[in-house]
Enzyme design. Sequence first.
Site, PDB file in Angstrom:
ATOM      1  N   LYS A 176      -5.742  -2.611  -6.854  1.00  0.00           N
ATOM      2  CA  LYS A 176      -6.538  -3.792  -7.169  1.00  0.00           C
ATOM      3  C   LYS A 176      -6.891  -4.568  -5.902  1.00  0.00           C
ATOM      4  O   LYS A 176      -8.053  -4.925  -5.686  1.00  0.00           O
ATOM      5  CB  LYS A 176      -5.747  -4.676  -8.142  1.00  0.00           C
ATOM      6  CG  LYS A 176      -6.552  -5.767  -8.783  1.00  0.00           C
ATOM      7  CD  LYS A 176      -5.696  -6.496  -9.827  1.00  0.00           C
ATOM      8  CE  LYS A 176      -4.359  -6.828  -9.214  1.00  0.00           C
ATOM      9  NZ  LYS A 176      -3.391  -7.454 -10.065  1.00  0.00           N
ATOM     10  N   THR A 228      -6.800  -3.400  -2.832  1.00  0.00           N
ATOM     11  CA  THR A 228      -7.634  -2.504  -2.029  1.00  0.00           C
ATOM     12  C   THR A 228      -9.091  -2.604  -2.460  1.00  0.00           C
ATOM     13  O   THR A 228     -10.004  -2.657  -1.623  1.00  0.00           O
ATOM     14  CB  THR A 228      -7.119  -1.054  -2.188  1.00  0.00           C
ATOM     15  OG1 THR A 228      -5.746  -1.012  -1.829  1.00  0.00           O
ATOM     16  CG2 THR A 228      -7.906  -0.082  -1.327  1.00  0.00           C
ATOM     17  N   ARG A 286      -3.866 -13.463  -2.344  1.00  0.00           N
ATOM     18  CA  ARG A 286      -2.622 -14.236  -2.225  1.00  0.00           C
ATOM     19  C   ARG A 286      -1.837 -13.892  -0.963  1.00  0.00           C
ATOM     20  O   ARG A 286      -2.017 -12.823  -0.382  1.00  0.00           O
ATOM     21  CB  ARG A 286      -1.714 -13.938  -3.435  1.00  0.00           C
ATOM     22  CG  ARG A 286      -2.136 -14.647  -4.690  1.00  0.00           C
ATOM     23  CD  ARG A 286      -1.356 -14.134  -5.870  1.00  0.00           C
ATOM     24  NE  ARG A 286      -1.736 -12.774  -6.187  1.00  0.00           N
ATOM     25  CZ  ARG A 286      -1.083 -11.986  -7.026  1.00  0.00           C
ATOM     26  NH1 ARG A 286       0.011 -12.414  -7.624  1.00  0.00           N
ATOM     27  NH2 ARG A 286      -1.500 -10.773  -7.271  1.00  0.00           N
ATOM     28  N   LYS A 320      10.240  -2.036   0.973  1.00  0.00           N
ATOM     29  CA  LYS A 320       9.380  -2.224   2.140  1.00  0.00           C
ATOM     30  C   LYS A 320       8.270  -3.227   1.852  1.00  0.00           C
ATOM     31  O   LYS A 320       7.828  -3.378   0.717  1.00  0.00           O
ATOM     32  CB  LYS A 320       8.790  -0.887   2.560  1.00  0.00           C
ATOM     33  CG  LYS A 320       9.879   0.003   3.152  1.00  0.00           C
ATOM     34  CD  LYS A 320       9.324   1.220   3.833  1.00  0.00           C
ATOM     35  CE  LYS A 320      10.494   1.958   4.512  1.00  0.00           C
ATOM     36  NZ  LYS A 320      10.035   2.968   5.460  1.00  0.00           N
ATOM     37  N   ALA A 379       3.295 -14.252 -10.954  1.00  0.00           N
ATOM     38  CA  ALA A 379       2.305 -13.928 -11.979  1.00  0.00           C
ATOM     39  C   ALA A 379       2.929 -13.927 -13.376  1.00  0.00           C
ATOM     40  O   ALA A 379       2.239 -13.661 -14.351  1.00  0.00           O
ATOM     41  CB  ALA A 379       1.662 -12.581 -11.682  1.00  0.00           C
ATOM     42  N   PHE A 413      -1.122  -8.704 -11.682  1.00  0.00           N
ATOM     43  CA  PHE A 413      -0.861  -7.749 -12.773  1.00  0.00           C
ATOM     44  C   PHE A 413      -2.162  -7.214 -13.396  1.00  0.00           C
ATOM     45  O   PHE A 413      -3.209  -7.212 -12.746  1.00  0.00           O
ATOM     46  CB  PHE A 413       0.040  -8.371 -13.839  1.00  0.00           C
ATOM     47  CG  PHE A 413       1.407  -8.780 -13.359  1.00  0.00           C
ATOM     48  CD1 PHE A 413       2.045  -8.128 -12.314  1.00  0.00           C
ATOM     49  CD2 PHE A 413       2.083  -9.833 -13.966  1.00  0.00           C
ATOM     50  CE1 PHE A 413       3.317  -8.501 -11.891  1.00  0.00           C
ATOM     51  CE2 PHE A 413       3.360 -10.211 -13.545  1.00  0.00           C
ATOM     52  CZ  PHE A 413       3.962  -9.549 -12.509  1.00  0.00           C
ATOM     53  N   PHE A 461      -8.781   8.869  -5.777  1.00  0.00           N
ATOM     54  CA  PHE A 461      -7.674   9.527  -5.085  1.00  0.00           C
ATOM     55  C   PHE A 461      -8.109  10.962  -4.780  1.00  0.00           C
ATOM     56  O   PHE A 461      -8.878  11.545  -5.550  1.00  0.00           O
ATOM     57  CB  PHE A 461      -6.420   9.561  -5.970  1.00  0.00           C
ATOM     58  CG  PHE A 461      -5.584   8.335  -5.891  1.00  0.00           C
ATOM     59  CD1 PHE A 461      -6.066   7.126  -6.380  1.00  0.00           C
ATOM     60  CD2 PHE A 461      -4.316   8.361  -5.320  1.00  0.00           C
ATOM     61  CE1 PHE A 461      -5.303   5.968  -6.313  1.00  0.00           C
ATOM     62  CE2 PHE A 461      -3.543   7.211  -5.252  1.00  0.00           C
ATOM     63  CZ  PHE A 461      -4.030   6.020  -5.741  1.00  0.00           C
ATOM     64  N   TRP A 478     -11.004   3.361  -0.016  1.00  0.00           N
ATOM     65  CA  TRP A 478      -9.713   3.633   0.601  1.00  0.00           C
ATOM     66  C   TRP A 478      -9.907   4.590   1.785  1.00  0.00           C
ATOM     67  O   TRP A 478      -9.358   4.373   2.860  1.00  0.00           O
ATOM     68  CB  TRP A 478      -8.761   4.241  -0.440  1.00  0.00           C
ATOM     69  CG  TRP A 478      -7.360   4.432   0.070  1.00  0.00           C
ATOM     70  CD1 TRP A 478      -6.347   3.526   0.048  1.00  0.00           C
ATOM     71  CD2 TRP A 478      -6.836   5.606   0.698  1.00  0.00           C
ATOM     72  NE1 TRP A 478      -5.221   4.045   0.622  1.00  0.00           N
ATOM     73  CE2 TRP A 478      -5.490   5.326   1.035  1.00  0.00           C
ATOM     74  CE3 TRP A 478      -7.360   6.863   1.019  1.00  0.00           C
ATOM     75  CZ2 TRP A 478      -4.664   6.257   1.664  1.00  0.00           C
ATOM     76  CZ3 TRP A 478      -6.534   7.789   1.652  1.00  0.00           C
ATOM     77  CH2 TRP A 478      -5.197   7.479   1.968  1.00  0.00           C
TER      78      TRP A 478
END
Lengths: 555, 555
Positions: B70, B72, B93, B104, B272, B300, B380, B408
């Site tokens: 989202k 991205t 945000r 990570k 959220a 979300f 993808f 991406w």
Amino acid sequence: MSDIEIARAANKKPIQEIGQKLGIPNEHLLPFGHDKAKVSEDYIKSVQGNKNGHLILVTAINPTPAGEGKTTTTVGLGDGLNAIGKKAAVCIREASLGPCFGMKGGAAGGGYAQVVPMEDMNLHFTGDFHAITSAHNLLAAMLDNHIYWGNEQEVDIRRIAYRRVMDMNDRALREIVCNLGGVANGFPREAGFDITVASEVMAILCLANDLADLEKRLGDIIVGYRRDKTPVYCRDIKADGAMTVLLQQAMQPNLVQTLENNPAFVHGGPFANIAHGCNSVVATTTALKVADYVVTEAGFGADLGAEKFFDIKCRKAGLKPEAVVLVATVRAMKMNGGVAKGDLNNENVDAVKKGCANLGRHIENIKKFGMHPIVAINHFVSDTDAEVAAIQEFVSGEGSEAVLCKHWAKGSEGIKELAEKVVEIVEAGKSDFKPLYEDDLSLFGKIEKIAKEIYRADEVIADSKIRNQLKEWEEQGYGNLPVCMAKTQYSFTTDPTRRGAPTGHDLPVREVRLSAGAGFIVAICGEIMTMPGLPKVPSAENIRINEAGQIDGLF
Amino acid sequence: MSDIEIARAANKKPIQEIGQKLGIPNEHLLPFGHDKAKVSEDYIKSVQGNKNGHLILVTAINPTPAGEGKTTTTVGLGDGLNAIGKKAAVCIREASLGPCFGMKGGAAGGGYAQVVPMEDMNLHFTGDFHAITSAHNLLAAMLDNHIYWGNEQEVDIRRIAYRRVMDMNDRALREIVCNLGGVANGFPREAGFDITVASEVMAILCLANDLADLEKRLGDIIVGYRRDKTPVYCRDIKADGAMTVLLQQAMQPNLVQTLENNPAFVHGGPFANIAHGCNSVVATTTALKVADYVVTEAGFGADLGAEKFFDIKCRKAGLKPEAVVLVATVRAMKMNGGVAKGDLNNENVDAVKKGCANLGRHIENIKKFGMHPIVAINHFVSDTDAEVAAIQEFVSGEGSEAVLCKHWAKGSEGIKELAEKVVEIVEAGKSDFKPLYEDDLSLFGKIEKIAKEIYRADEVIADSKIRNQLKEWEEQGYGNLPVCMAKTQYSFTTDPTRRGAPTGHDLPVREVRLSAGAGFIVAICGEIMTMPGLPKVPSAENIRINEAGQIDGLF
């Protein structure tokens, strides 16, 4: 005009222009707004080959409610040195956020000898203290997490030596029980919070030479003990790397400016009781590489502040101060001479003469470090010529000199004479700095030497538990550490009401602590509060942004 | 290359150049380093007369472990709009510090659609969250201090509703007893810490229009209740002014850049679940004044994030979104269609078709707000043409369109088609945004409307205690507030394992809370963790500065 009015009327220059005065290129200044910047790590590395400038310490008599103006004199002397054509910078500490909401926040200096921006310096500034809070508390969270997930290191939860911190005056957090609520939340235990300036991480940041040294020292923090009493280190909990990452930016010294647009490094702010109370080693050593004269100060009076500056900071960082300015005021001499605060505006030459005993002892003490102090009389409008003359005469009798300074009212114009004399002292090369004691003196021997030679105590009183603890640390390899004294700042003794130059007292040591990361033993000689509270009517109640967009109530 | 490698290789421009793209003069950019700046309050005031740009929401299907992208897509669409000649900015945000030491840290976006500087954004950034932590905890300290000094407001210490916060994953602080240690430290009571992003102060900062509104909302925070159950407000404790001062700088939105040097506002980060999960109103409204297109996202999936964006943020701030992009992936459709994570690389057109039910329901829901969503298929490498076609066919059948996006891998080049379509939707002016419910619907009625129309629940289950509490708040004048749902993000139901488009379920409300300062009622429908813990091997153990001066282990 009040300090805040003067500060708000300041004609600030862009911080890049201040950096240029020291030869720091714009790309090596990390700006925080238009009037603050951090000096980049790369730049600091690049100037390591430079010759060092001259280091001058500003210290003071024991503080009294009359006020001495140590920071004011530090800032004024920096401006004065610039005014007489020297490339000079000042190095002072950052302010703590928490206390500003109890009592009013403080200027960095006063009158026409201030560092700006004043509001920022009393609020978040460049975020260093927040970074220290985060790094400190990460280790605490990782420690409890380690215990929660099986406690491979076998930490005894009754012997945890590491508290959490917050940059807030919050007495509710002094003593808590944490990990309540059942299996999912851990093993209940006693814990507590200190204010951030009391954090060992703060002391470490201020003593570390660079990031590698910082990481090593963080790893050395003792977080607790096992049932067999062997220490558990921060590196056993594997927090040292992440803490270093959190502190990477905070390690870079902050550059701001005086009202006269001269460079000021404001960096670090360890407690002056359970820690050493000086600005960071990185700021001081960097300033020495880019300025010809560096004026710095130490916390409290010379008995605590100068002693720790010499025996801890200079020893550890290999610094060689070349002049010491001892700040005194007519009013403080009168209070040391027995005058009550309400009577300070009346001329009282006899009281001044009597109070000079305090000043005299500090002069004697400073000479024990191989230094030749010069006295700065920070002038107040109520001072009379006769009172000033009394101090000057007394100081002459001690083989030193006292210079009347009017930087508070006049800025650099009022302190040029002192600046000239300081340059003379430096150029004459009379100082031959040496610490009070050698590394290999026993820990108890170090406490005794400070107590007897600086505080003029007859004996050090310590029970066998304390003496055995010191011996144990010596056996563990900590015997070569210096000692950090935590004692009232108001007196040479542990009784804050004994002003002047008292004799016939002992020094009782109530507790000793090992700050293995910072690299000193703390000897606690009295009540030390590591988490302050707020007063009945905290100043925060009146702090707000006014209609003009200015901050009311902070000062 | 990994996200972090791509981010490190970014050819960042000085932040002043990014500001120039939006017409913001240098003196109104408060720099934090060379690649981050805050936009000054004065500048924001000065552009209030400008015409608003077009607001575009990026939302998504229910999240699955496959990942949707989202952020991205938000970042990519911003770059795509700039690439087709529009003056566009993205609004996202800020990241929370604490969780980075557990798992990570995360990129802001991914691949060639990222916002930089990535390390800073995962660490202290511009200090906003630290300022929120300080402001939050100042009120807590002042509350306990008020009780300590006589408790004039007669706060019942069993009914304190305000916890402390820390930006750290620290389960040890979830439940504590504070004020221990005797008379000097206060009245012992139960307390606890949440993570900073769960702070009501965070939600307030993100919903306030300006400093005056911020101060008013802070004053409205309910800190606890008296024995007679009347509320005690932050302003009764007189903390609102000082909290506003602490937040003054944090209220200014942060400007950074995408990998393609386009402007990105990164500001605020409320939870959220117990909060509304959007970036700040100030950032969004400012971006709308300086850019022609503003792309923002909500937390979300659309059932939670978009609903709160519309019903809380847009309602409160008077925003009129003009387009909605719904992000889906082939992989996530397959998981919604019942495929296990290990089998996602195998073509499975039937599973994609089956999983589209989830996407379809979100499309229907978004139409209920008067919006016409367009679907972005975030590509993808494992996706097959047949799978992509299956989604496109399904979406066509729903009267909408699905565009394949390759941002991406290719940055703006891969998302120009979506950008063109979004511009078409905006220029056609087909959207007529309206919230789902009116202000004057009862509080329970609002919960019911969301449950039935968005989650497709048959009934709302709530015991009389909860219903009475809602009625009590209505009597106290809080009936016109919107409702903030705290429910699992993984399903339309409260059961996280029910993917797709489930029916035949009820919505149990376990608890309701009043966030009087933020201005919403929280309806908690499941376990909500407001203070996370660290895992057995926290990522912090491997975070360090490596020999090249880079941060290892953070990503």
